[in-house]
Motif scaffolding. Structure first.
Motif, PDB file in Angstrom:
ATOM      1  N   UNK A 217      -4.169  -5.936  -2.396  1.00 31.25           N
ATOM      2  CA  UNK A 217      -3.284  -6.931  -1.788  1.00 31.25           C
ATOM      3  C   UNK A 217      -1.848  -6.401  -1.738  1.00 31.25           C
ATOM      4  N   UNK A 218      -1.375  -5.846  -2.850  1.00 30.62           N
ATOM      5  CA  UNK A 218      -0.015  -5.310  -2.900  1.00 30.62           C
ATOM      6  C   UNK A 218       0.114  -4.099  -1.982  1.00 30.62           C
ATOM      7  N   UNK A 219      -0.909  -3.265  -1.928  1.00 27.64           N
ATOM      8  CA  UNK A 219      -0.871  -2.119  -1.022  1.00 27.64           C
ATOM      9  C   UNK A 219      -0.724  -2.574   0.424  1.00 27.64           C
ATOM     10  N   UNK A 220      -1.413  -3.631   0.792  1.00 27.82           N
ATOM     11  CA  UNK A 220      -1.303  -4.135   2.161  1.00 27.82           C
ATOM     12  C   UNK A 220       0.095  -4.705   2.414  1.00 27.82           C
ATOM     13  N   UNK A 221       0.649  -5.406   1.416  1.00 22.79           N
ATOM     14  CA  UNK A 221       2.001  -5.955   1.566  1.00 22.79           C
ATOM     15  C   UNK A 221       3.008  -4.834   1.806  1.00 22.79           C
ATOM     16  N   UNK A 222       2.923  -3.778   1.013  1.00 18.47           N
ATOM     17  CA  UNK A 222       3.890  -2.683   1.128  1.00 18.47           C
ATOM     18  C   UNK A 222       3.710  -1.901   2.427  1.00 18.47           C
ATOM     19  N   UNK A 223       2.500  -1.824   2.934  1.00 17.63           N
ATOM     20  CA  UNK A 223       2.252  -1.052   4.149  1.00 17.63           C
ATOM     21  C   UNK A 223       2.606  -1.813   5.417  1.00 17.63           C
ATOM     22  N   UNK A 224       2.474  -3.135   5.382  1.00 17.92           N
ATOM     23  CA  UNK A 224       2.576  -3.901   6.623  1.00 17.92           C
ATOM     24  C   UNK A 224       3.724  -4.898   6.659  1.00 17.92           C
ATOM     25  N   UNK A 225       4.242  -5.299   5.502  1.00 17.85           N
ATOM     26  CA  UNK A 225       5.298  -6.310   5.532  1.00 17.85           C
ATOM     27  C   UNK A 225       6.551  -5.752   6.207  1.00 17.85           C
ATOM     28  N   UNK A 226       7.185  -6.571   7.067  1.00 19.54           N
ATOM     29  CA  UNK A 226       8.347  -6.115   7.831  1.00 19.54           C
ATOM     30  C   UNK A 226       9.655  -6.724   7.345  1.00 19.54           C
ATOM     31  N   UNK A 227       9.600  -7.840   6.637  1.00 17.04           N
ATOM     32  CA  UNK A 227      10.840  -8.512   6.267  1.00 17.04           C
ATOM     33  C   UNK A 227      10.609  -9.352   5.016  1.00 17.04           C
ATOM     34  N   UNK A 228      11.068  -8.857   3.859  1.00 17.63           N
ATOM     35  CA  UNK A 228      10.966  -9.632   2.634  1.00 17.63           C
ATOM     36  C   UNK A 228      11.917 -10.821   2.649  1.00 17.63           C
ATOM     37  N   UNK A 229      12.943 -10.793   3.513  1.00 20.53           N
ATOM     38  CA  UNK A 229      13.839 -11.935   3.608  1.00 20.53           C
ATOM     39  C   UNK A 229      13.122 -13.181   4.068  1.00 20.53           C
ATOM     40  N   UNK A 260       1.917   7.178  -6.004  1.00 21.70           N
ATOM     41  CA  UNK A 260       1.291   8.309  -5.317  1.00 21.70           C
ATOM     42  C   UNK A 260       0.225   7.825  -4.339  1.00 21.70           C
ATOM     43  N   UNK A 261      -0.517   6.780  -4.712  1.00 21.61           N
ATOM     44  CA  UNK A 261      -1.525   6.246  -3.790  1.00 21.61           C
ATOM     45  C   UNK A 261      -0.870   5.641  -2.555  1.00 21.61           C
ATOM     46  N   UNK A 262       0.330   5.073  -2.708  1.00 27.32           N
ATOM     47  CA  UNK A 262       1.039   4.516  -1.556  1.00 27.32           C
ATOM     48  C   UNK A 262       1.558   5.622  -0.649  1.00 27.32           C
ATOM     49  N   UNK A 263       1.948   6.752  -1.227  1.00 30.18           N
ATOM     50  CA  UNK A 263       2.452   7.868  -0.424  1.00 30.18           C
ATOM     51  C   UNK A 263       1.313   8.597   0.281  1.00 30.18           C
ATOM     52  N   UNK A 264       0.229   8.805  -0.422  1.00 23.13           N
ATOM     53  CA  UNK A 264      -0.883   9.553   0.142  1.00 23.13           C
ATOM     54  C   UNK A 264      -0.884  10.989  -0.335  1.00 23.13           C
ATOM     55  N   UNK A 266      -1.061  13.829   1.324  1.00 29.21           N
ATOM     56  CA  UNK A 266      -0.433  14.835   2.176  1.00 29.21           C
ATOM     57  C   UNK A 266       1.075  14.874   1.930  1.00 29.21           C
ATOM     58  N   UNK A 267       1.723  15.805   2.576  1.00 25.36           N
ATOM     59  CA  UNK A 267       3.168  15.942   2.424  1.00 25.36           C
ATOM     60  C   UNK A 267       3.967  14.924   3.196  1.00 25.36           C
ATOM     61  N   UNK A 268       3.329  14.162   4.055  1.00 28.37           N
ATOM     62  CA  UNK A 268       4.013  13.168   4.871  1.00 28.37           C
ATOM     63  C   UNK A 268       3.305  11.825   4.713  1.00 28.37           C
ATOM     64  N   UNK A 269       4.062  10.797   4.309  1.00 26.17           N
ATOM     65  CA  UNK A 269       3.477   9.467   4.144  1.00 26.17           C
ATOM     66  C   UNK A 269       3.168   8.882   5.517  1.00 26.17           C
ATOM     67  N   UNK A 270       1.925   8.417   5.757  1.00 24.14           N
ATOM     68  CA  UNK A 270       1.570   7.904   7.081  1.00 24.14           C
ATOM     69  C   UNK A 270       2.049   6.482   7.346  1.00 24.14           C
TER      70      UNK A 270
END
Length: 713
Positions: A217-229, A260-264, A266-270
């Motif tokens: 759930x938190x991973x999805x929030x960090x990947x897709x949320x656009x505005x915490x405001x 690290x799981x959020x970054x991925x 590879x050398x570039x976070x997708x």
């Protein structure tokens, strides 16, 4: 097959009365014009039906629908639905089978969702409630309707159920969370559900539910949320989740694995939203700690309380006890007669803060005024004399220190990823905490954060990319940046200027070896620069030499003091001798004589240009062509020594922004400049606006933008 859920106004029907039966027919746009029925809306609580002459007397409630069936008997009207109600039936005829099925599934969904709302609004036995929740979740997952509300509606029902029932056991909590977990895989939890999750993270941080259910759930929030405001409770839930990870046995190692799981791998976070969301979570958590500290001291409403409508002190809880230990009466009387020259340490403590201040003689008068009356001295009055402090220590509670340490450590982790560092530097360039002059305790607590953040600033200072280390400077004029805070005399400097020297070194080595940058150092940091040069710091020695070479210092006494500083160390003496040698060569170079026009062969380098200009006098040189050579911005140091230069051709070279900045400050007589096919950008081209004598500028095949073009015009 997937269907869209019917929304308000999607069904427009014409109803023909028949004994105990209503035959409804979907109308096409042409048929609507001919029959002109009233517009029929599909409301949240009923299905309204219209006739050619108007609406029915009573709408049909979803709760009144006993059954919904597809007509399948022989000779039945095509594409019809049969709604069974207490007063009879209603037939809805669609234009095609897809539309009929869409109506069927939508009405089934509406009917069932109202049933579950009613059942779960008055729970009696929680084992039955849990079974109904699981059935509701299964219905949402298997529904052929494709709409966000299909998954959000069950979550909102469960959220309301939890908010109205606070007597649930921990086991009930976990069972409900596990039951709704499949819906959370592709949907953000509603605000009330976020509050419930936060409470669970605080009360049971070691629960397996936190790892197994909350992590995706938190991973999805960090990947897709656009505005915490707009969704502040999602941010609060993310904060509590991270703190719960830190409570596990492995502590920060678990948090590190999560980052690290959020970054991925590879050398570039997708996922471009992960870094901004993580930074927002960390800064908000740290600032909320500071806000609580301030409010615990002065009893002022917090931002959260103001948002909740609490404006007056009488609406708030009593402030945390604050105890200020007075100096002894004997010392006070001695101070009053000016016979004692020293005070005992003043210790200020609270539930969250401990500050100890050791004062010297110059603070006596202010301290006497503070303790001379019967009232307890004010914490701010004690801290207002901070410039006279000889020692100061600030201690936070274990809980506060754990929270601050966790989120600062995350910022350190983020700075270790090369692809994240440019964006992180840009996000942190505007120093994230305001400087409140009336609440110095705020500044001191911020000081703790700044010192903890020193590792991140060091990473910025070590990065050779200009877009990273340029963020060390202030974001705009008149506002302090990290460079000022970590320089000697800054509130965060605790290393005698080592970090300051490394920041100056990286800035000078890229694109800030300019008069403007040196002038700012001379005006604000000349003393620290001289002190570090006196200790043998090579970067500071180079800075002082450049100040002399570019005539930054006008005062003769200051120039002599700088020379004395340089001659006091071996490295300074050597570099000063090299400066004197360059000055003699410069005089020879600028002596009148030599050619007026000069063209270097193609593939010439910076070293070739330096050897050529050191071979004689070029005081008359007005036209220099370096077109199609291999010179770079480094040759600007030699070009600025040509006082009569009026035309410079840099066509198809590697001359960049750093060189343009130097040219704009020194070659005041330049009239023609050719930058065609060079890697210059808007950042360097804007510096040319100060060259008032420039008449012709060729910027073909550069990265010039339309806005910069208009500014230069």
């Amino acid at each position: 097959m997937r269907y869209k859920l019917l929304q308000e106004g999607d069904i427009q029907v014409c109803v023909i009365r028949h004994p105990r039966t209503f035959l409804s027919k979907i109308l096409t746009s042409k048929f609507l014009r001919r029959w002109e029925p009233h517009h029929l809306t599909l409301a949240d609580n009923s299905v309204a039906s219209a006739t050619p002459t108007g609406y029915m007397e009573n709408s049909i409630s979803y709760s009144a629908i006993e059954d919904v069936q597809l007509l399948s008997w022989e000779n039945a009207p095509k594409y019809c639905l049969q709604l069974t109600i207490p007063g009879g039936t209603v037939l809805l005829q669609a234009a095609n089978s897809y539309l009929r099925d869409q109506w069927f599934h939508s009405l089934q969904w509406k009917k069932k969702i109202y049933k579950y709302k009613k059942v779960l609004s008055n729970p009696s036995r929680w084992e039955v409630v849990l079974k109904e929740i699981r059935t509701l979740v299964d219905m949402a997952l298997t529904s052929p309707l494709q709409d966000d509300s299909i998954h959000q509606a069950p979550l909102e029902i469960v959220s309301k159920l939890l908010s109205e029932n606070n007597n649930l056991t921990t086991q009930d909590h976990e069972s409900i969370i596990v039951a709704i977990a499949p819906l959370l895989e592709n949907n953000h939890p509603p605000p009330d559900l976020c509050e419930f999750f936060c409470k669970h993270c605080r009360e049971r941080p070691r629960s397996m539910v936190v790892i197994e259910v909350f992590t995706p759930v938190v991973q999805r929030i960090l990947k897709h949320n656009m505005d915490f405001g707009k969704c502040p409770r999602l941010r609060l839930f993310t904060q509590e989740y991270i703190l719960s990870l830190n409570e596990l046995n492995a502590g920060m190692e678990v948090v590190k694995k999560f980052i690290h799981s959020m970054h991925g791998p590879t050398g570039q976070c997708p996922h471009p939203r992960v870094l901004p969301n993580l930074v927002a979570v960390c800064l908000a958590a740290i600032y909320s700690c500071y806000e609580e500290f301030i409010n615990s001291r002065d009893n002022s409403p917090s931002l959260k309380e103001i948002r909740n409508g609490c404006q007056q002190q009488c609406d708030r809880k009593p402030n945390l006890p604050l105890r200020l230990l007075h100096t002894s009466p004997d010392l006070v009387s001695q101070e009053a007669t000016l016979t004692e020259s020293r005070l005992k340490p003043v210790i200020v403590t609270s539930n969250e803060i401990h500050v100890e201040v050791e004062r010297n003689n110059t603070a006596n008068q202010k301290m006497t005024a503070s303790v001379g009356n019967d009232s307890e001295p004010n914490l701010i009055d004690c801290l207002m004399v901070s410039p006279t402090c000889s020692t100061m220590s600030i201690e936070l509670s274990a809980q506060a220190d754990r929270i601050l340490g966790c989120y600062v450590e995350i910022l350190k982790m983020l700075s270790d990823y090369d692809d994240w560092r440019p964006a992180l530097a840009s996000l942190l360039q505007p120093i994230p905490f305001p400087k409140d002059q009336q609440l110095l305790i705020h500044v001191f607590l911020t000081l703790i954060f700044f010192r903890e953040l020193k590792y991140v600033i060091q990473r910025f200072a070590e990065d050779p990319r200009q877009e990273v280390h340029s963020c060390l400077l202030s974001v705009r004029a008149g506002k302090d940046g990290w460079f000022q805070l970590y320089s000697p005399g800054g509130v965060a400097c605790d290393d005698d200027g080592e970090l300051f020297a490394s920041m100056v070194h990286i800035l000078m080595g890229s694109c800030y070896k300019t008069k403007k940058f040196l002038l700012s150092l001379a005006e604000n940091k000349l003393g620290p620069c001289m002190l570090l040069a006196l200790r043998g710091n090579q970067t500071m020695v180079e800075i002082l030499c450049l100040m002399l070479e570019y005539n930054i210092i006008d005062n003769n006494d200051t120039q002599l003091q700088i020379i004395s500083t340089l001659e006091s160390t071996d490295v300074g003496k050597r570099m000063y001798e090299q400066l004197c040698e360059r000055q003699r060569e410069l005089k020879e170079l600028q002596r009148k004589g030599g050619p007026t026009r000069l063209t270097l062969p193609s593939k010439s380098t910076d070293a070739d240009l330096a050897r050529l200009l050191s071979s004689g006098s070029f005081g008359n040189l007005e036209n220099l062509s370096l077109a199609f050579t291999n010179v770079t911005s480094a040759c600007a140091e030699h070009l600025i020594k040509l006082p009569s230069l009026k035309q410079l051709n840099l066509w198809s070279t590697q001359f960049g922004d750093a060189g343009l900045r130097l040219l704009s400050e020194h070659l005041t007589m330049l009239q023609v400049l050719n930058l065609c096919e060079t890697p210059v950008t808007d950042a360097g081209l804007l510096a040319l606006s100060s060259m008032k004598s420039l008449c012709s500028l060729n910027m073909n095949s550069t990265k010039l933008s339309a806005d910069t073009y208009e500014d230069l015009k």
